[in-house]
Design a protein around this motif. Sequence first.
Motif, mmCIF file in Angstrom:
data_model
loop_
_atom_site.group_PDB
_atom_site.id
_atom_site.type_symbol
_atom_site.label_atom_id
_atom_site.label_comp_id
_atom_site.label_asym_id
_atom_site.label_seq_id
_atom_site.Cartn_x
_atom_site.Cartn_y
_atom_site.Cartn_z
ATOM 1 N N ASP A 217 0.836 -1.204 0.000
ATOM 2 C CA ASP A 217 0.000 0.000 0.000
ATOM 3 C C ASP A 217 0.869 1.251 0.000
ATOM 4 O OD1 ASP A 217 0.842 0.189 2.624
ATOM 5 O OD2 ASP A 217 -1.123 0.723 3.406
ATOM 6 N N PHE A 274 -2.890 -9.695 9.678
ATOM 7 C CA PHE A 274 -2.241 -8.780 8.730
ATOM 8 C C PHE A 274 -0.829 -8.595 9.235
ATOM 9 C CE2 PHE A 274 -2.967 -4.137 7.003
ATOM 10 C CZ PHE A 274 -1.620 -3.943 6.775
ATOM 11 N N ASN A 290 -1.636 -6.534 12.384
ATOM 12 C CA ASN A 290 -2.994 -6.044 12.603
ATOM 13 C C ASN A 290 -3.899 -7.258 12.655
ATOM 14 O OD1 ASN A 290 -2.510 -3.156 12.497
ATOM 15 N ND2 ASN A 290 -2.063 -3.462 10.338
ATOM 16 N N ARG A 292 -6.872 -7.769 11.323
ATOM 17 C CA ARG A 292 -7.945 -7.578 10.323
ATOM 18 C C ARG A 292 -7.286 -7.472 8.965
ATOM 19 N NH1 ARG A 292 -6.245 -2.649 8.931
ATOM 20 N NH2 ARG A 292 -5.047 -1.590 10.535
ATOM 21 N N GLY A 294 -6.260 -5.274 5.581
ATOM 22 C CA GLY A 294 -5.829 -3.889 5.382
ATOM 23 C C GLY A 294 -6.757 -3.147 4.446
ATOM 24 N N ASP A 295 -6.708 -1.838 4.537
ATOM 25 C CA ASP A 295 -7.470 -0.984 3.645
ATOM 26 C C ASP A 295 -6.503 0.081 3.144
ATOM 27 O OD1 ASP A 295 -9.458 0.337 2.327
ATOM 28 O OD2 ASP A 295 -10.768 0.592 4.059
ATOM 29 N N GLU A 297 -5.554 -2.421 0.916
ATOM 30 C CA GLU A 297 -5.046 -3.683 0.357
ATOM 31 C C GLU A 297 -6.173 -4.651 -0.009
ATOM 32 O OE1 GLU A 297 -3.806 -2.174 3.082
ATOM 33 O OE2 GLU A 297 -1.708 -2.713 3.435
#
Length: 441
Positions: A217, A274, A290, A292, A294-295, A297
Amino acid sequence: MNILLLGAGGREHALAWKLAQSPQTDYLFIAPGNAGTATVGVNVPIAATDFEAVKNFVLTNEIGMVVVGPEDPLVQGIYDFFKNDAALKAIPVIGPSKHGAQLEGSKDFAKAFMMRHNIPTAHYLSVTAKNLSEGIAFLKSQKAPYVLKADGLAAGKGVLIINNLDEAIRELEAMLNGSFGKASETVVLEEFLAGIECSVFVLTDGTHYKILPVAKDYKRIGEGDTGLNTGGMGAVSPVPFADKAFMHKVEERIVIPTVEGLKSENIDYKGFIFIGLINVNGEPLVIEYNCRLGDPETEVVLPRIQSDLVDLLQGVAHGNLAEKELRIDPRTVVTVMLVSGGYPGNYAKGKPITGLENVKTGLLFHAGTRQEEIAGQACNDNHQIVTNGGRVIAVSSYGDTLEAALNQSFANANSITFEGKYYRKDIGFDLTKKNERTKHP
Ligand code: AMP
Ligand code: GLY
């Protein structure tokens, strides 16, 4: 099966898009969702952290699985809330227990976990008001730049990288005095690692795991990775430098010890891990965990997964993930994030978005959008989509090469308009080699 997805960003629109494709999905609900998730499921006005409201909704709508997008509900213990409730405990929650979510919720916890399991990461020292002098000595022992991290969740802003020693010491004192509130009561000081980063996503049922497509990212607002950090301005998958040899090291040295470490410590973890990695001369080290996806990703990772996501998540819920197949599209996917003018500083909301219908080739994942009624217009088509956040829409495209995928996304990004629209025109700039075919997972 009816599924409830929690969250409201681009990651959740991508998850909703993928979950809705499964033949196993009857009704898909998204709480609270955005204008994009409303096109593939039913939005419900419940905050992802309002556990009592989630419980009511789950019981009245016969929800068979809850998928958690963002970290907050996980760090606050939604998994344990379900497990400890007689009416809810049979309903799987995709995401770790509160204890497992500490991998993201506390950097001190994550570093200590990595130490216990010999997982490669930067040298560090955890500092509180009690050992400030030790902290100062650690900083003095390091070469610039100095890396200071608030232990707790700080909305992505808790990491400072400082070039000057005196300034680093002053910042350490300020952090311990509450510059990030409770999140910086403990500060993790780290050795600075120089290298190129990527994001590895692991799906685990607590025993078995699948490594999802690798992504990279782009966090800074400005081209050439300059300016302030954002939630993410774009992403690319696959990542050319994360080749077979590199990923073999990642699996052996990081993924397996992480999954086995969680299991050996009896930490319940059924969900996504993550792993933020840095490649230092070909060697992978963990920058962060993380709990959760990714954002942004997710907006490139999920389009590359050909398998039924609900089936994979059933494997997570029932402990038979090893029996499930993960098929990956060999093509490249990129995403370019359209953001509101002024972001990540102050920006306006409510700006009408036009041109979405012009995008015929590619995928649009809404991040910060909502549907608004057009005043005084009394026909069926009396809604418009308006901006509702800093990050507005992720424009994802497939391509046989990185360049082809980027060209498609940039063309699509151009054909969407809203007042103040900005996007980076150099996503993937550090990976592009002319005509390179990106064929690794
Ligand atoms: P984190 O929230 O821990 O991922 O840190 C945010 C960003 O700071 C990372 O994506 C890296 O770019 C950078 N960073 C964090 N730790 C280090 C480190 N030890 N050395 C170099 N850069 C780092
Ligand atoms: N893209 C980084 C994150 O989701 O934290």
